[in-house]
Motif scaffolding. Structure first.
Motif: not given
Ligand code: SF4
Length: 216
Positions: A138-152
Motif C-alpha cells: 500500500a502507498i501512504c501519501v503524505d505532504i512529503h510524498v505528494h510534493r516530491i512525486a510532483n517535483r520530480r
C-alpha cells in the motif's frame, strides 16, 4: 522507462544512517497493527519527537483496544498530551477501541474500506496501517510524498489522495511500503518544502524540479 530502482535506491542509500519517522520507529518497537494505528493517529499534525513519546506512553498503558477503553478518554488525553488535537484524538481513539471490540473481535481490520470506516482514520492512516502494520502492499501519501512525486515529474496531481492512485499506477509494487518512509526522511532533510537542497541531492541530475523557485 523510469529507473525506479536507481532513483529510490539512491534515496534509500542516502537515508540509511538517519532515524526512521516516528511511526516506523514505533513499529520496530511494537509490531502489532494496533500500535501502528494508534501512533499514526497521534502523529497527525504533531512533531515526530512528540509522537514518539506520546505513543510510547499510551501504548505502554493500552497495548490493545480493551485496555484503551478501560483507561477512558481523560487519561488517554493526558497520556498523549501535547500531541496536536490531543483531546479530539482521545475521543476518536476511545470510540475506535469500542468499534474494534464490537465489530472486529478486538483486532484491527486489514481491509482498506473497513479501516476507512473507523473514526480518525483517513486514506493516509489506512494505507500506513496496511503497509507498515500488516505488510500488505500500500502507498501512504503524505505532504512529503505528494510534493516530491510532483517535483520530480513522476505524477501531476493537485491533492495527496489523487497522488496515491497515480503512484499506484506507476511505482513498482516492491517499493510501495517503503516509499513513505523514504520520502518523508528525504523530504525533511533534502527535498524540503522551501528551498530544497538540490546541491546535496543524489538524484539531482535528472530532476525537472517542477514548481521549485528557490534551491540551495
Ligand atoms: S534535485 Fe532538488 S527538487 Fe529534485 S528531488 Fe533533488 S532536492 Fe528535490
Amino acid at each position: 522507462m523510469r529507473d525506479w530502482d536507481g532513483e529510490l535506491g539512491a534515496i534509500a542509500a542516502l537515508m540509511e544512517s538517519i532515524p526512521f519517522p516516528s511511526v516506523n520507529q514505533i513499529e520496530s518497537e511494537h509490531s502489532h497493527p494496533w500500535d501502528v494505528l494508534i501512533s499514526t493517529i497521534i502523529s497527525l499534525r504533531t512533531r515526530d519527537e512528540v509522537t514518539l513519546a506520546a505513543s510510547r506512553r499510551l501504548l505502554d498503558r493500552a497495548p490493545d483496544p480493551q485496555c484503551l477503553l478501560e483507561l477512558g478518554r481523560d487519561t488517554v488525553a493526558k497520556l498523549i498530551y501535547p500531541a496536536g488535537f490531543y483531546s479530539v484524538k482521545a475521543d476518536q481513539m476511545v470510540r475506535l477501541a469500542g468499534i474494534l471490540i464490537e465489530n472486529h473481535a478486538g483486532g484491527v481490520p486489514c481491509v482498506l474500506d473497513e479501516l476507512l470506516a473507523l473514526p480518525g482514520v483517513g486514506l493516509k492512516t489506512a494505507n500506513l496501517v496496511l503497509g507498515v502494520g500488516f505488510g500488505i502492499p500500500a502507498i501512504c501519501v503524505d505532504i512529503h510524498v505528494h510534493r516530491i512525486a510532483n517535483r520530480r515529474g513522476w505524477i501531476a496531481t493537485e491533492k495527496p489522495d489523487a497522488s496515491e492512485a497515480a503512484l499506484r499506477a506507476i511505482v513498482p509494487q516492491k517499493w510501495w511500503i517503503d516509499l513513505n518512509k523514504l520520502l518523508v526522511q528525504f523530504g525533511q532533510l533534502v527535498c524540503t518544502p522551501q528551498s530544497p537542497k538540490c546541491s546535496e541531492c543524489p538524484i539531482s541530475s535528472n530532476c525537472p524540479r517542477i514548481g521549485v523557485t528557490r534551491q540551495r
